[in-house]
Motif scaffolding. Structure first.
Motif, PDB file in Angstrom:
ATOM      1  N   LEU A  91       0.820  -1.212   0.000  1.00 50.06           N
ATOM      2  CA  LEU A  91       0.000   0.000   0.000  1.00 50.06           C
ATOM      3  C   LEU A  91       0.853   1.261   0.000  1.00 50.06           C
ATOM      4  N   THR A  92       2.044   1.201   0.576  1.00 47.32           N
ATOM      5  CA  THR A  92       2.961   2.333   0.483  1.00 47.32           C
ATOM      6  C   THR A  92       3.430   2.510  -0.954  1.00 47.32           C
ATOM      7  N   GLU A  93       3.766   1.405  -1.607  1.00 47.28           N
ATOM      8  CA  GLU A  93       4.169   1.473  -3.017  1.00 47.28           C
ATOM      9  C   GLU A  93       3.028   1.992  -3.882  1.00 47.28           C
ATOM     10  N   PHE A  94       1.803   1.548  -3.594  1.00 44.93           N
ATOM     11  CA  PHE A  94       0.644   2.015  -4.349  1.00 44.93           C
ATOM     12  C   PHE A  94       0.464   3.519  -4.174  1.00 44.93           C
ATOM     13  N   SER A  95       0.529   4.002  -2.945  1.00 45.81           N
ATOM     14  CA  SER A  95       0.356   5.435  -2.687  1.00 45.81           C
ATOM     15  C   SER A  95       1.411   6.253  -3.418  1.00 45.81           C
ATOM     16  N   GLU A  96       2.643   5.770  -3.410  1.00 47.38           N
ATOM     17  CA  GLU A  96       3.728   6.471  -4.117  1.00 47.38           C
ATOM     18  C   GLU A  96       3.466   6.495  -5.613  1.00 47.38           C
ATOM     19  N   TRP A  97       2.972   5.376  -6.145  1.00 48.52           N
ATOM     20  CA  TRP A  97       2.653   5.307  -7.574  1.00 48.52           C
ATOM     21  C   TRP A  97       1.533   6.283  -7.919  1.00 48.52           C
ATOM     22  N   VAL A  98       0.482   6.327  -7.096  1.00 50.51           N
ATOM     23  CA  VAL A  98      -0.629   7.252  -7.342  1.00 50.51           C
ATOM     24  C   VAL A  98      -0.125   8.691  -7.367  1.00 50.51           C
ATOM     25  N   ARG A  99       0.705   9.055  -6.399  1.00 51.48           N
ATOM     26  CA  ARG A  99       1.226  10.425  -6.356  1.00 51.48           C
ATOM     27  C   ARG A  99       2.096  10.722  -7.583  1.00 51.48           C
ATOM     28  N   GLU A 100       2.858   9.731  -8.013  1.00 51.29           N
ATOM     29  CA  GLU A 100       3.736   9.924  -9.178  1.00 51.29           C
ATOM     30  C   GLU A 100       2.931  10.157 -10.447  1.00 51.29           C
ATOM     31  N   VAL A 101       1.927   9.308 -10.705  1.00 52.49           N
ATOM     32  CA  VAL A 101       1.160   9.435 -11.952  1.00 52.49           C
ATOM     33  C   VAL A 101       0.174  10.596 -11.912  1.00 52.49           C
ATOM     34  N   SER A 102      -0.049  11.150 -10.712  1.00 49.89           N
ATOM     35  CA  SER A 102      -1.009  12.250 -10.566  1.00 49.89           C
ATOM     36  C   SER A 102      -0.330  13.596 -10.373  1.00 49.89           C
ATOM     37  N   ALA A 103       0.948  13.669 -10.632  1.00 49.51           N
ATOM     38  CA  ALA A 103       1.681  14.932 -10.448  1.00 49.51           C
ATOM     39  C   ALA A 103       0.969  16.066 -11.183  1.00 49.51           C
ATOM     40  N   GLY A 104       0.655  17.139 -10.449  1.00 41.19           N
ATOM     41  CA  GLY A 104      -0.022  18.286 -11.049  1.00 41.19           C
ATOM     42  C   GLY A 104      -1.527  18.169 -11.092  1.00 41.19           C
ATOM     43  N   ALA A 105      -2.064  17.060 -10.597  1.00 43.02           N
ATOM     44  CA  ALA A 105      -3.513  16.840 -10.611  1.00 43.02           C
ATOM     45  C   ALA A 105      -3.938  16.185  -9.300  1.00 43.02           C
ATOM     46  N   GLN A 106      -5.228  16.155  -9.061  1.00 42.37           N
ATOM     47  CA  GLN A 106      -5.771  15.474  -7.890  1.00 42.37           C
ATOM     48  C   GLN A 106      -6.211  14.069  -8.303  1.00 42.37           C
ATOM     49  N   PRO A 107      -5.707  13.024  -7.642  1.00 42.57           N
ATOM     50  CA  PRO A 107      -6.097  11.660  -8.013  1.00 42.57           C
ATOM     51  C   PRO A 107      -7.516  11.337  -7.566  1.00 42.57           C
ATOM     52  N   VAL A 108      -8.244  10.658  -8.447  1.00 42.94           N
ATOM     53  CA  VAL A 108      -9.599  10.196  -8.156  1.00 42.94           C
ATOM     54  C   VAL A 108      -9.675   8.722  -8.525  1.00 42.94           C
ATOM     55  N   MET A 109     -10.053   7.887  -7.562  1.00 40.99           N
ATOM     56  CA  MET A 109     -10.236   6.465  -7.847  1.00 40.99           C
ATOM     57  C   MET A 109     -11.572   6.285  -8.546  1.00 40.99           C
ATOM     58  N   CYS A 110     -11.609   5.459  -9.592  1.00 34.03           N
ATOM     59  CA  CYS A 110     -12.889   5.114 -10.214  1.00 34.03           C
ATOM     60  C   CYS A 110     -12.987   3.599 -10.318  1.00 34.03           C
ATOM     61  N   GLY A 111     -14.195   3.089 -10.153  1.00 29.93           N
ATOM     62  CA  GLY A 111     -14.416   1.651 -10.189  1.00 29.93           C
ATOM     63  C   GLY A 111     -15.822   1.313 -10.640  1.00 29.93           C
ATOM     64  N   TYR A 112     -16.032   0.048 -10.984  1.00 32.13           N
ATOM     65  CA  TYR A 112     -17.363  -0.418 -11.391  1.00 32.13           C
ATOM     66  C   TYR A 112     -17.685  -1.734 -10.690  1.00 32.13           C
ATOM     67  N   PRO A 113     -18.584  -1.686  -9.700  1.00 27.21           N
ATOM     68  CA  PRO A 113     -18.969  -0.483  -8.971  1.00 27.21           C
ATOM     69  C   PRO A 113     -17.857  -0.125  -8.007  1.00 27.21           C
ATOM     70  N   ALA A 114     -17.772   1.143  -7.635  1.00 21.22           N
ATOM     71  CA  ALA A 114     -16.672   1.590  -6.785  1.00 21.22           C
ATOM     72  C   ALA A 114     -16.837   1.157  -5.333  1.00 21.22           C
ATOM     73  N   SER A 115     -18.056   0.945  -4.895  1.00 19.59           N
ATOM     74  CA  SER A 115     -18.325   0.770  -3.464  1.00 19.59           C
ATOM     75  C   SER A 115     -17.517  -0.368  -2.836  1.00 19.59           C
ATOM     76  N   TYR A 116     -17.479  -1.524  -3.457  1.00 21.33           N
ATOM     77  CA  TYR A 116     -16.770  -2.676  -2.892  1.00 21.33           C
ATOM     78  C   TYR A 116     -15.257  -2.429  -2.886  1.00 21.33           C
ATOM     79  N   ASP A 117     -14.729  -2.031  -4.032  1.00 26.74           N
ATOM     80  CA  ASP A 117     -13.289  -1.832  -4.163  1.00 26.74           C
ATOM     81  C   ASP A 117     -12.813  -0.692  -3.266  1.00 26.74           C
ATOM     82  N   TRP A 118     -13.579   0.405  -3.221  1.00 25.66           N
ATOM     83  CA  TRP A 118     -13.212   1.546  -2.398  1.00 25.66           C
ATOM     84  C   TRP A 118     -13.211   1.177  -0.916  1.00 25.66           C
ATOM     85  N   THR A 119     -14.173   0.372  -0.485  1.00 28.10           N
ATOM     86  CA  THR A 119     -14.236  -0.029   0.928  1.00 28.10           C
ATOM     87  C   THR A 119     -12.939  -0.711   1.348  1.00 28.10           C
ATOM     88  N   PHE A 120     -12.494  -1.680   0.549  1.00 23.21           N
ATOM     89  CA  PHE A 120     -11.243  -2.372   0.864  1.00 23.21           C
ATOM     90  C   PHE A 120     -10.040  -1.439   0.707  1.00 23.21           C
TER      91      PHE A 120
END
Length: 200
Positions: A91-120
């Motif tokens: 999860l630390t590696e994931f967070s670092e990856w999200v920050r890297e690919v989102s440089a200059g923007a705000q990251p938004v998770m999207c899913g189908y449906p998002a509710s289950y994946d977002w909960t975990f």
């Protein structure tokens, strides 16, 4: 008065596989993510979903599991107990990856449906890293997005009823990275779609 500058949103399609219905008693076994695109004041621009991706398999955090849930992913819990990444590391590696690919923007998770994946995802991020790169509410549900654009009740929406041109041509395999990439394509199509009767 000049309009306040809108910070772009970087949409990241995330799919997780787990061995039960809720985090804590049950474990997230894998996480896959793919950059879907960016939206700014001028509109949405899709990304190649295979260009920037993330995938990890995780060590289970408990003994409980639901056999039917485990069977969906096809992952081997016994193997993951030995070979899976420690959740804190993954999860630390994931967070670092999200920050890297989102440089200059705000990251938004999207899913189908998002509710289950977002909960975990959110539970694991807070439990094992203490923070979420998405904040506490930075997620967008593709099912809701489609229902709103199509003018349908949310519970009436299933992928099988969507116009074929919106769906990805990729198979839904229940491998977290495969499905994150597939969902990134669906998301891009939905963002570009103007609603029933309009071309994508």
């Amino acid at each position: 008065m000049a309009a306040r500058r809108i910070k772009p949103s970087r949409y990241i399609s995330v799919d997780i596989e787990a061995d039960g219905p809720i985090p804590g008693p049950y474990s997230m076994l894998s996480i896959g993510a793919a950059v879907a695109g960016v939206q700014d004041g001028d509109g949405f621009t899709a990304a190649d979903p295979e260009e920037r991706t993330f995938y990890r398999e995780l060590r289970p955090i408990g003994e409980e599991f639901v056999p039917e849930a485990l069977a969906v992913s096809g992952l081997d819990r016994e193997r993951l107990l030995v070979e899976g990444s420690e959740p804190t590391v993954a999860l630390t590696e994931f967070s670092e990856w999200v920050r890297e690919v989102s440089a200059g923007a705000q990251p938004v998770m999207c899913g189908y449906p998002a509710s289950y994946d977002w909960t975990f995802l959110y539970w694991y991020l807070i439990r094992f890293t203490g923070a979420s790169p998405f904040g506490h509410s930075g997620c967008l549900d593709m099912k809701t997005l489609y229902a709103t654009k199509a003018g349908l009740p949310l519970r009436a929406v299933v992928k099988g009823t969507m116009p074929r041109e919106l769906l990805s041509r990729r198979r839904h395999t229940h491998h977290a990275l495969d499905d994150a990439v597939e969902q990134a394509e669906l998301f891009a199509h939905l963002m570009e779609w103007q609603g029933p009767g309009s071309p994508r």
